[in-house]
Design an enzyme around this catalytic site. Structure first.
Site, short mmCIF file in Angstrom:
data_model
loop_
_atom_site.label_atom_id
_atom_site.label_comp_id
_atom_site.label_asym_id
_atom_site.label_seq_id
_atom_site.Cartn_x
_atom_site.Cartn_y
_atom_site.Cartn_z
N GLY A 47 67.10 2.11 -9.21
CA GLY A 47 66.48 3.04 -10.14
C GLY A 47 65.64 2.52 -11.53
O GLY A 47 64.88 3.04 -11.74
N GLU A 101 68.57 -0.83 -17.48
CA GLU A 101 69.26 0.38 -16.73
C GLU A 101 68.44 1.68 -16.77
O GLU A 101 67.51 1.83 -17.61
CB GLU A 101 70.47 0.63 -17.03
CG GLU A 101 71.54 1.80 -16.58
CD GLU A 101 71.66 1.31 -15.06
OE1 GLU A 101 70.88 1.34 -14.34
OE2 GLU A 101 73.12 1.07 -14.75
N ASP A 102 68.22 2.25 -15.60
CA ASP A 102 67.57 3.55 -15.41
C ASP A 102 68.14 4.63 -16.22
O ASP A 102 67.59 5.30 -17.17
CB ASP A 102 67.16 4.00 -14.13
CG ASP A 102 68.29 4.12 -13.26
OD1 ASP A 102 69.30 3.70 -13.68
OD2 ASP A 102 68.12 4.90 -12.20
N ASP A 105 75.19 7.40 -17.49
CA ASP A 105 75.66 8.79 -17.21
C ASP A 105 76.96 8.96 -17.40
O ASP A 105 77.38 8.89 -18.63
CB ASP A 105 75.54 9.07 -15.51
CG ASP A 105 75.72 10.41 -15.30
OD1 ASP A 105 76.57 11.11 -16.07
OD2 ASP A 105 74.97 11.13 -14.33
N LYS A 133 73.08 9.96 -21.19
CA LYS A 133 73.74 11.31 -21.20
C LYS A 133 75.02 11.16 -22.02
O LYS A 133 75.87 10.89 -21.51
CB LYS A 133 74.01 11.88 -19.88
CG LYS A 133 72.68 12.23 -19.03
CD LYS A 133 73.44 12.79 -17.85
CE LYS A 133 72.30 12.93 -16.65
NZ LYS A 133 72.62 13.31 -15.24
N PHE A 154 70.44 17.08 -13.71
CA PHE A 154 70.28 16.13 -12.87
C PHE A 154 68.74 15.60 -12.68
O PHE A 154 67.94 16.78 -12.72
CB PHE A 154 70.82 16.58 -11.35
CG PHE A 154 70.74 15.63 -10.29
CD1 PHE A 154 71.49 14.45 -9.98
CD2 PHE A 154 69.26 15.43 -9.60
CE1 PHE A 154 71.65 13.45 -9.28
CE2 PHE A 154 69.22 14.48 -8.56
CZ PHE A 154 70.38 13.43 -8.45
N ASP A 161 66.41 8.96 -8.19
CA ASP A 161 66.22 9.86 -6.73
C ASP A 161 67.25 10.57 -6.53
O ASP A 161 68.22 10.87 -7.28
CB ASP A 161 66.28 8.73 -5.60
CG ASP A 161 67.68 8.12 -5.20
OD1 ASP A 161 68.12 8.16 -4.16
OD2 ASP A 161 68.26 7.79 -6.21
N ARG A 167 62.04 8.80 -6.18
CA ARG A 167 61.76 7.49 -6.96
C ARG A 167 60.28 7.36 -7.56
O ARG A 167 59.86 7.01 -8.29
CB ARG A 167 62.20 6.30 -6.35
CG ARG A 167 63.75 6.25 -6.21
CD ARG A 167 64.32 5.05 -5.59
NE ARG A 167 65.61 4.94 -5.20
CZ ARG A 167 66.63 4.89 -6.20
NH1 ARG A 167 66.42 4.96 -7.39
NH2 ARG A 167 67.82 4.73 -5.60
#
Length: 177
Positions: A47, A101-102, A105, A133, A154, A161, A167
């Site tokens: 990601g 990091e993408d 979560d 998040k 989401f 993705d 992506r």
């Protein structure tokens, strides 16, 4: 314009221009923070590859890059298990490391990776993430550089993705409710 991926519909969330502006600001801050140093950026695949590429294009100092691959998502949810496909392949002892990091979560994947990373005795570790998040965070992680704080929705696009699709989208999209 809304899009469809597999069996789900997504609507526009954050446009590419806003993403690029925020990444440029993070790159500027990193360039200042690491002036005169040579940090090792470790990108979390798959990601974070877009975030990594755009961030490093704007980073103005000397640096090195390496990649690791960990995953915990299947479909729309975290599997609860972190699986490693590609581990640390460079010497990081006493190095200044910046993890890219993408999205953070629950923080499970990054927490597992940090435990492994610390066994290699880096000199310092910072975390830069495009998205976080805060309301879903289950591990004590405080990233040093954050693109956007988002609610527990989401997201796809810009490297993220849904079961392999999305992506390549330039914008971020959120699952329709």
């Amino acid at each position: 314009m809304n899009i469809s991926l597999h069996d789900k519909r997504f609507e526009p969330y954050i446009k590419e221009v806003a993403i690029q502006n925020r990444i440029s600001a993070i790159a500027e801050q990193l360039s200042d923070d690491y002036r005169g140093k040579r940090p090792l950026f470790i990108s979390m695949l798959n990601g974070a590859f877009w975030f990594t590429a755009d961030l490093l294009k704007s980073f103005t100092g000397d640096c090195e890059i390496s990649f690791v691959k960990y995953r915990s998502y299947q479909g729309l949810q975290s599997s609860g298990e972190v699986m490693q496909s590609l581990g640390i392949d460079v010497d990081i002892k006493d190095r200044d490391v910046v993890i890219l990091e993408d999205i953070i979560d629950t923080g499970r994947t990054l927490s597992v990776f940090l435990e492994i990373l610390m066994q290699h005795q880096p000199g310092s570790v910072k975390i830069a993430t495009l998205l976080i998040k805060p309301e879903t965070l289950q591990f004590p992680l405080v990233p040093d550089y954050v693109g956007f704080e988002i609610p527990n929705d989401f997201i796809v696009g810009y490297g993220l993705d849904y079961d392999g699709l999305g992506r390549n989208l330039r914008n971020l999209y959120v699952l329709e409710k």
